[in-house]
Motif scaffolding. Structure first.
Motif, mmCIF file in Angstrom:
data_model
loop_
_atom_site.group_PDB
_atom_site.id
_atom_site.type_symbol
_atom_site.label_atom_id
_atom_site.label_comp_id
_atom_site.label_asym_id
_atom_site.label_seq_id
_atom_site.Cartn_x
_atom_site.Cartn_y
_atom_site.Cartn_z
ATOM 1 N N GLU A 7 -1.526 14.953 -4.581
ATOM 2 C CA GLU A 7 -1.503 13.959 -5.646
ATOM 3 C C GLU A 7 -1.107 12.605 -5.074
ATOM 4 N N THR A 8 -1.750 11.560 -5.582
ATOM 5 C CA THR A 8 -1.486 10.223 -5.081
ATOM 6 C C THR A 8 -0.126 9.744 -5.572
ATOM 7 N N LEU A 9 0.761 9.447 -4.638
ATOM 8 C CA LEU A 9 2.120 9.051 -4.968
ATOM 9 C C LEU A 9 2.338 7.587 -4.618
ATOM 10 N N THR A 10 3.338 7.009 -5.247
ATOM 11 C CA THR A 10 3.806 5.676 -4.883
ATOM 12 C C THR A 10 5.125 5.861 -4.157
ATOM 13 N N LEU A 11 5.148 5.503 -2.898
ATOM 14 C CA LEU A 11 6.263 5.849 -2.025
ATOM 15 C C LEU A 11 6.857 4.592 -1.416
ATOM 16 N N LEU A 12 8.179 4.560 -1.310
ATOM 17 C CA LEU A 12 8.879 3.460 -0.652
ATOM 18 C C LEU A 12 9.501 3.987 0.635
ATOM 19 N N LEU A 13 9.162 3.350 1.743
ATOM 20 C CA LEU A 13 9.721 3.708 3.047
ATOM 21 C C LEU A 13 10.727 2.634 3.449
ATOM 22 N N ILE A 14 11.981 3.048 3.645
ATOM 23 C CA ILE A 14 13.037 2.117 4.071
ATOM 24 C C ILE A 14 13.382 2.479 5.508
ATOM 25 N N GLU A 15 12.872 1.704 6.449
ATOM 26 C CA GLU A 15 13.004 2.015 7.874
ATOM 27 C C GLU A 15 12.966 0.708 8.672
ATOM 28 N N ASP A 16 14.023 0.463 9.468
ATOM 29 C CA ASP A 16 14.070 -0.776 10.240
ATOM 30 C C ASP A 16 13.418 -0.661 11.605
ATOM 31 N N ASP A 17 13.070 0.540 12.039
ATOM 32 C CA ASP A 17 12.417 0.740 13.331
ATOM 33 C C ASP A 17 10.902 0.725 13.135
ATOM 34 N N ASP A 18 10.227 -0.256 13.776
ATOM 35 C CA ASP A 18 8.784 -0.397 13.581
ATOM 36 C C ASP A 18 8.033 0.837 14.049
ATOM 37 N N GLY A 19 8.464 1.416 15.162
ATOM 38 C CA GLY A 19 7.763 2.581 15.695
ATOM 39 C C GLY A 19 7.873 3.776 14.766
ATOM 40 N N ASP A 20 9.070 4.043 14.253
ATOM 41 C CA ASP A 20 9.247 5.166 13.330
ATOM 42 C C ASP A 20 8.469 4.935 12.036
ATOM 43 N N ALA A 21 8.480 3.694 11.541
ATOM 44 C CA ALA A 21 7.736 3.399 10.318
ATOM 45 C C ALA A 21 6.238 3.616 10.526
ATOM 46 N N TYR A 22 5.727 3.161 11.678
ATOM 47 C CA TYR A 22 4.308 3.343 11.982
ATOM 48 C C TYR A 22 3.961 4.823 12.056
ATOM 49 N N LEU A 23 4.848 5.635 12.667
ATOM 50 C CA LEU A 23 4.605 7.073 12.776
ATOM 51 C C LEU A 23 4.510 7.713 11.394
ATOM 52 N N VAL A 24 5.446 7.369 10.500
ATOM 53 C CA VAL A 24 5.419 7.941 9.152
ATOM 54 C C VAL A 24 4.128 7.556 8.433
ATOM 55 N N GLU A 25 3.724 6.292 8.539
ATOM 56 C CA GLU A 25 2.496 5.851 7.874
ATOM 57 C C GLU A 25 1.280 6.587 8.417
ATOM 58 N N GLU A 26 1.230 6.780 9.739
ATOM 59 C CA GLU A 26 0.095 7.487 10.334
ATOM 60 C C GLU A 26 0.054 8.940 9.879
ATOM 61 N N LEU A 27 1.186 9.594 9.832
ATOM 62 C CA LEU A 27 1.221 10.993 9.397
ATOM 63 C C LEU A 27 0.780 11.127 7.942
ATOM 64 N N LEU A 28 1.187 10.193 7.112
ATOM 65 C CA LEU A 28 0.842 10.285 5.694
ATOM 66 C C LEU A 28 -0.617 9.936 5.431
ATOM 67 N N ARG A 29 -1.239 9.196 6.341
ATOM 68 C CA ARG A 29 -2.660 8.910 6.173
ATOM 69 C C ARG A 29 -3.516 10.169 6.318
ATOM 70 N N GLN A 30 -2.961 11.218 6.895
ATOM 71 C CA GLN A 30 -3.696 12.462 7.087
ATOM 72 C C GLN A 30 -3.655 13.362 5.845
ATOM 73 N N ALA A 31 -2.908 12.948 4.838
ATOM 74 C CA ALA A 31 -2.817 13.758 3.616
ATOM 75 C C ALA A 31 -4.139 13.759 2.867
ATOM 76 N N GLU A 32 -4.347 14.774 2.020
ATOM 77 C CA GLU A 32 -5.564 14.848 1.203
ATOM 78 C C GLU A 32 -5.697 13.620 0.317
ATOM 79 N N ALA A 33 -4.571 13.178 -0.232
ATOM 80 C CA ALA A 33 -4.555 11.964 -1.056
ATOM 81 C C ALA A 33 -3.443 11.080 -0.506
#
Length: 378
Positions: A7-33
């Motif tokens: 299901e399409t969610l609205t998510l807030l990521l609070i992360e000051d490390d650019d690398g960790d934030a990029y990793l989370v975004e990349e992993l979530l792009r692989q979701a069905e939605a």
């Protein structure tokens, strides 16, 4: 392998490390939605973005302007309806455990995260949050119901009856609305001269406003009776009170008052647009005062309510009730009991047994207040 976040969610990521934030975004792009992600680097930025649209918050507890459980508590306060998932490092796994104990739905160690695990953790956090909110609402509803029941039970009267020569029983039952206290009201008072006064009434409508008005009328009735103001003067005072207290001009009240003489051998009735009492006397069952004394309260300013005198004799029983009893559906279909049906039931039962009578009529579609008075020879 794609994740199972469907299901399409609205998510807030609070992360000051650019690398960790990029990793989370990349992993979530692989979701069905893939969720709609808003990324902020500090708690200060998060305060402006934590709106009611955010369904899930991923938060690193090592932020530049807050850290540890302090940061988590602020996030929980800012987003009470969002699921919160804490991100920790390998050396801070104990912080994740403490975060869950403090109110977060789950925690993840960044170095162990893959797309499937992250999606599943978010989904489980959402389900836990829904369950937590449902549990909170259930507990609040139970507490509210208990407090309401205590309040409503406290508003029901205790009969002021000194004589043992009269058996007295009451029933106050909710209809399909389910509230304990409705616009129906009842009361019994014995005055210093030995006379027994009874009232049963019904404020039209359902809800807390009608219940409050019914209680006000019942207390006013008791006060007037104890002050010696009975009969038509009492009814006119109640009519004035009703007009002053009601929320709308179409609100009216029906009631029946009975004054039983000190010798308990005769009664005076006033049937104010209300169903007539059922009287059992000398083996005869009948509805007394079949024609009302006058209209309900709150309709006509110049109304009159003449008294109906009823001889009782040595042995008798009288049932006063609200229309919830005679509007109950009996048998197959939607046939209502009615006054004649009630008289027939009492006759068939050989007298008035309140519990047996109520159980016989089945489901109440309206609220019911009933008072039974019975006198037997000494």
């Amino acid at each position: 392998m794609t994740s199972t976040l469907s299901e399409t969610l609205t998510l807030l990521l609070i992360e000051d490390d650019d690398g960790d934030a990029y990793l989370v975004e990349e992993l979530l792009r692989q979701a069905e939605a893939p969720p709609k992600i808003t990324w902020v680097r500090s708690l200060r930025e998060a305060r402006a973005r934590l709106t009611g649209e955010i369904q899930c918050v991923l938060v690193d507890l090592s932020l530049p302007d807050a850290s540890g459980l302090e940061a988590l508590r602020e996030v929980l306060a800012l987003a009470p309806h969002a699921a919160v998932l804490v991100l920790t490092g390998l050396r801070d796994a104990h912080v994740g455990v403490a975060a869950v104990q403090a109110g977060a739905q789950d925690y993840l160690v960044k170095q162990d995260v893959d797309a499937r695990l992250l999606a599943r953790a978010i989904r489980y956090a959402m389900e836990r949050k829904r369950a937590d909110l449902a549990h909170v609402r259930l507990v609040e509803a139970e507490l509210t119901a208990k407090e309401n029941a205590r309040l409503e039970s406290g508003l029901l009267p205790v009969a002021m009856l000194r004589t043992d020569a009269i058996e007295h029983a009451t029933r106050y039952l909710p209809g399909s609305q389910g509230s304990l206290l409705a616009g129906d009201f009842l009361d019994t008072v014995q005055t210093a001269d030995g006379a027994v006064h009874v009232v049963v009434g019904d404020v039209c409508g359902h809800g807390p406003d009608e219940a409050a008005l019914g209680v006000a009328l019942r207390i006013a009735w008791r006060t007037l009776v104890l002050a010696g103001r009975t009969g038509e003067p009492m009814l006119r005072t109640l009519d004035t009170l009703l007009r002053a207290e009601r929320d709308a001009p179409e609100i009216f009240t029906t009631l029946c008052t009975v004054t039983i003489a000190p010798d308990l051998r005769r009664a005076t009735l006033r049937v104010v647009g209300h169903p007539p009492p059922v009287l059992v006397r000398d083996g005869v069952v009948e509805a007394v005062g079949g024609a009302p004394s006058g209209p309900p309260l709150g309709i006509f300013h110049d109304a009159a309510w003449p008294a109906i005198d009823v001889p009782l004799g040595e042995e008798w029983a009288m049932l006063l009730y609200t229309d919830g009893l005679i509007e109950a559906v009996v048998g197959e279909g939607d046939r209502q009991l009615g006054v004649e049906g009630l008289v027939g039931l009492v006759r068939a039962h050989g007298g008035v047994d309140l519990d047996r009578l109520i159980s016989h009529v089945g489901t109440l579609t309206d609220d019911l207040a009933a008072v039974l008075l019975r006198r037997r020879p000494a």
